[in-house]
Design an enzyme around this catalytic site. Sequence first.
Site, PDB file in Angstrom:
ATOM      1  N   GLU A 117     -32.588 -31.302  39.967  1.00  0.00           N
ATOM      2  CA  GLU A 117     -31.577 -31.332  38.902  1.00  0.00           C
ATOM      3  C   GLU A 117     -32.136 -32.243  37.822  1.00  0.00           C
ATOM      4  O   GLU A 117     -32.105 -33.463  37.967  1.00  0.00           O
ATOM      5  CB  GLU A 117     -30.254 -31.907  39.426  1.00  0.00           C
ATOM      6  CG  GLU A 117     -29.618 -31.126  40.556  1.00  0.00           C
ATOM      7  CD  GLU A 117     -28.969 -29.827  40.112  1.00  0.00           C
ATOM      8  OE1 GLU A 117     -29.022 -29.503  38.907  1.00  0.00           O
ATOM      9  OE2 GLU A 117     -28.431 -29.131  40.976  1.00  0.00           O
ATOM     10  N   CYS A 162     -26.557 -35.662  31.888  1.00  0.00           N
ATOM     11  CA  CYS A 162     -27.431 -34.483  31.771  1.00  0.00           C
ATOM     12  C   CYS A 162     -26.660 -33.317  31.167  1.00  0.00           C
ATOM     13  O   CYS A 162     -27.216 -32.536  30.410  1.00  0.00           O
ATOM     14  CB  CYS A 162     -27.983 -34.117  33.134  1.00  0.00           C
ATOM     15  SG  CYS A 162     -26.720 -33.959  34.396  1.00  0.00           S
ATOM     16  N   SER A 185     -33.864 -47.825  40.670  1.00  0.00           N
ATOM     17  CA  SER A 185     -34.078 -49.251  40.959  1.00  0.00           C
ATOM     18  C   SER A 185     -33.068 -50.164  40.267  1.00  0.00           C
ATOM     19  O   SER A 185     -32.947 -51.335  40.638  1.00  0.00           O
ATOM     20  CB  SER A 185     -35.497 -49.654  40.556  1.00  0.00           C
ATOM     21  OG  SER A 185     -36.417 -48.995  41.393  1.00  0.00           O
ATOM     22  N   HIS A 196     -32.501 -44.606  45.669  1.00  0.00           N
ATOM     23  CA  HIS A 196     -31.720 -44.621  44.438  1.00  0.00           C
ATOM     24  C   HIS A 196     -32.552 -45.235  43.311  1.00  0.00           C
ATOM     25  O   HIS A 196     -33.604 -45.838  43.559  1.00  0.00           O
ATOM     26  CB  HIS A 196     -30.430 -45.425  44.655  1.00  0.00           C
ATOM     27  CG  HIS A 196     -29.248 -44.849  43.922  1.00  0.00           C
ATOM     28  ND1 HIS A 196     -29.372 -44.228  42.696  1.00  0.00           N
ATOM     29  CD2 HIS A 196     -27.926 -44.800  44.229  1.00  0.00           C
ATOM     30  CE1 HIS A 196     -28.173 -43.825  42.292  1.00  0.00           C
ATOM     31  NE2 HIS A 196     -27.277 -44.148  43.209  1.00  0.00           N
TER      32      HIS A 196
HETATM   33  P1  NAP Z   1     -35.838 -41.009  36.357  1.00  0.00           P
HETATM   34  O1  NAP Z   1     -36.567 -42.093  35.703  1.00  0.00           O
HETATM   35  O2  NAP Z   1     -36.516 -39.727  36.600  1.00  0.00           O
HETATM   36  O3  NAP Z   1     -35.327 -41.610  37.752  1.00  0.00           O
HETATM   37  C1  NAP Z   1     -34.634 -40.840  38.687  1.00  0.00           C
HETATM   38  C2  NAP Z   1     -35.061 -41.253  40.081  1.00  0.00           C
HETATM   39  O4  NAP Z   1     -36.398 -40.848  40.293  1.00  0.00           O
HETATM   40  C3  NAP Z   1     -35.045 -42.754  40.289  1.00  0.00           C
HETATM   41  O5  NAP Z   1     -34.657 -43.020  41.607  1.00  0.00           O
HETATM   42  C4  NAP Z   1     -36.492 -43.149  40.068  1.00  0.00           C
HETATM   43  O6  NAP Z   1     -36.837 -44.338  40.718  1.00  0.00           O
HETATM   44  C5  NAP Z   1     -37.194 -41.959  40.674  1.00  0.00           C
HETATM   45  N1  NAP Z   1     -38.531 -41.709  40.166  1.00  0.00           N
HETATM   46  C6  NAP Z   1     -39.004 -41.883  38.918  1.00  0.00           C
HETATM   47  N2  NAP Z   1     -40.273 -41.485  38.838  1.00  0.00           N
HETATM   48  C7  NAP Z   1     -40.625 -41.040  40.068  1.00  0.00           C
HETATM   49  C8  NAP Z   1     -41.827 -40.514  40.628  1.00  0.00           C
HETATM   50  N3  NAP Z   1     -42.910 -40.336  39.893  1.00  0.00           N
HETATM   51  N4  NAP Z   1     -41.841 -40.178  41.938  1.00  0.00           N
HETATM   52  C9  NAP Z   1     -40.734 -40.348  42.683  1.00  0.00           C
HETATM   53  N5  NAP Z   1     -39.573 -40.835  42.216  1.00  0.00           N
HETATM   54  C10 NAP Z   1     -39.519 -41.180  40.920  1.00  0.00           C
HETATM   55  O7  NAP Z   1     -34.514 -40.616  35.624  1.00  0.00           O
HETATM   56  P2  NAP Z   1     -33.382 -41.562  35.094  1.00  0.00           P
HETATM   57  O8  NAP Z   1     -33.876 -42.230  33.869  1.00  0.00           O
HETATM   58  O9  NAP Z   1     -32.869 -42.424  36.197  1.00  0.00           O
HETATM   59  O10 NAP Z   1     -32.239 -40.491  34.763  1.00  0.00           O
HETATM   60  C11 NAP Z   1     -32.189 -39.836  33.556  1.00  0.00           C
HETATM   61  C12 NAP Z   1     -32.634 -38.397  33.672  1.00  0.00           C
HETATM   62  O11 NAP Z   1     -31.975 -37.743  34.751  1.00  0.00           O
HETATM   63  C13 NAP Z   1     -32.269 -37.601  32.436  1.00  0.00           C
HETATM   64  O12 NAP Z   1     -33.328 -36.759  32.078  1.00  0.00           O
HETATM   65  C14 NAP Z   1     -31.074 -36.790  32.887  1.00  0.00           C
HETATM   66  O13 NAP Z   1     -30.823 -35.646  32.149  1.00  0.00           O
HETATM   67  C15 NAP Z   1     -31.422 -36.513  34.292  1.00  0.00           C
HETATM   68  N6  NAP Z   1     -30.234 -36.152  35.057  1.00  0.00           N
HETATM   69  C16 NAP Z   1     -30.070 -34.869  35.483  1.00  0.00           C
HETATM   70  C17 NAP Z   1     -28.928 -34.499  36.168  1.00  0.00           C
HETATM   71  C18 NAP Z   1     -28.713 -33.086  36.652  1.00  0.00           C
HETATM   72  O14 NAP Z   1     -27.838 -32.890  37.463  1.00  0.00           O
HETATM   73  N7  NAP Z   1     -29.467 -32.102  36.198  1.00  0.00           N
HETATM   74  C19 NAP Z   1     -27.956 -35.452  36.426  1.00  0.00           C
HETATM   75  C20 NAP Z   1     -28.149 -36.745  35.981  1.00  0.00           C
HETATM   76  C21 NAP Z   1     -29.301 -37.084  35.299  1.00  0.00           C
HETATM   77  P3  NAP Z   1     -36.984 -45.730  39.895  1.00  0.00           P
HETATM   78  O15 NAP Z   1     -35.653 -46.043  39.327  1.00  0.00           O
HETATM   79  O16 NAP Z   1     -37.418 -46.690  40.938  1.00  0.00           O
HETATM   80  O17 NAP Z   1     -38.015 -45.484  38.841  1.00  0.00           O
END
Ligand code: NAP
Length: 467
Positions: A234, A268, A163, A161
């Site tokens: 997603e 999103c 962090s 999940h």
């Molecule tokens: P995020 O920074 O990409 O984080 C999402 C998950 O990915 C977190 O568990 C994060 O871990 C992990 N993560 C980040 N960089 C990674 C990497 N290089 N390798 C592996 N795992 C990695 O996104 P967020 O800021 O939490 O969420 C916002 C984004 O999600 C927005 O762009 C939103 O539109 C999108 N979103 C899309 C949907 C959909 O259904 N299409 C739904 C909700 C949100 P850490 O927290 O440990 O960094």
Amino acid sequence: MPIATVNPANGETLRTFDALDERETERRLAAAHRAFHDHRTTTFAERARLMNRAADLLDEDQQEIARTMTTEMGKPVKAARAEAAKCAKAMRWYAANAERLLADEHPDEADVKDSGATRARVHYRPLGVVLAVMPWNFPLWQVMRFAAPALMAGNTGLLKHASNVPQTALYIEDLFTRAGFPAGVFQTLLIGSGAVEAVLRDPRVAAATLTGSEPAGRSVASVAGDEVKKTVLELGGSDPYVVLPSADVEKAADTAVTARVQNNGQSCIAAKRFIVHTDAYDAFTERFTAGMRALTVGDPLEESTDVGPLSSEQGRADLEELVEDALAKGATVLCGGGRPAGLDRGWFYEPTVLTGITPDMRIHREETFGPVATLYRVADLDEAVDLANDTPFGLSSNVWTRDAGEMDRCVRDLEAGGVFFNGMTASHPALPFGGVKRSGYGRELAGHGIREFCNATTVWYGPGSDA
Ligand code: NAP
């Protein structure tokens, strides 16, 4: 990023967690793999009994887990309760429908006769251990819409999940354990994003699903591609919200406010770009702007709060940069445009409406993850469709019209995973959810979602098989 609960309403660090070390991660991987061996052979009835039990427990825990989510990521507590209720509904839906959705398919005997078969069928089998990398914005729902179908299909789940929501992450593992799912069927890995690659490359992990930003999706998909493992992505969205002259403009404007600021604007599928026909523009703009201005911004634990803080200081800084860039290039603020007065300790931002948007502004092409709307005036449907598609994203879309011809045109031409008429985009257990373009690929929910992590096995019977 540290694994910690930091209250976005006041910036206080409430709890910190150590990341799992390699040994503990290995222990959990082994447990997930072992659990798959038995879980895959259990009956749908048995899985449904446990899933329904988990849904009942979640209902009992609703108040408490809602407060935890609000404290970790700042959503209004009433929305957090609704999120928990929605999860329980999806869990029950998959408990009731998984067997039907994964029933064998029987191709027409006449169609397969020239293959030499006396008969054939398609049988859905689970894939194995699925790694779910999840975001903080709907910390329960994003996980549950993966976990309910995956577990019902006979897979086992490992959750990495975000962090900043560790307590919600641990709660979900505990929920499935209390419901009676055997050890290893669903586990949370408290690990940073840097540890994801090693888990994904492990041969015991069969597939991965990621909900989150484009960079995270690209990273996970490239590792999975290198390992030839299935992924569902997603990612972000910048959904258009098109209002045409035949629309109920008042209703469109009122719904637009909710569509933009739901989850403090960090969804999103939030409508982000408001594309309004010139005949409806003035009436829409007046009512929409008044609605945005009237929202109550404040402590998300208060029942009366409509908009809480952004989830992180960085998230607010990113949003501020987008707005400043737009203003520097000539955009106009119709309301908001800064930090609200009197809420200095948290990461709050005012509900904001900007107009005068031009293609050279970053906000025209990038996702605004916060309560900021961009408003465009268009002359006709052609211009509306072109503008709606002028984005790297393609998650969903909203169109307000009473004209059937315009609806058909939008279904044909809008580049998105969904087209919602006269209402706002929302996910539902029985409807597939997902995007095209940079919003990702694959589908969650409905039959499409449960089949993503299944092996559609062709079963072919030659002469003599029926003896
Ligand atoms: P995020 O920074 O990409 O984080 C999402 C998950 O990915 C977190 O568990 C994060 O871990 C992990 N993560 C980040 N960089 C990674 C990497 N290089 N390798 C592996 N795992 C990695 O996104 P967020 O800021 O939490 O969420 C916002 C984004 O999600 C927005 O762009 C939103 O539109 C999108 N979103 C899309 C949907 C959909 O259904 N299409 C739904 C909700 C949100 P850490 O927290 O440990 O960094």
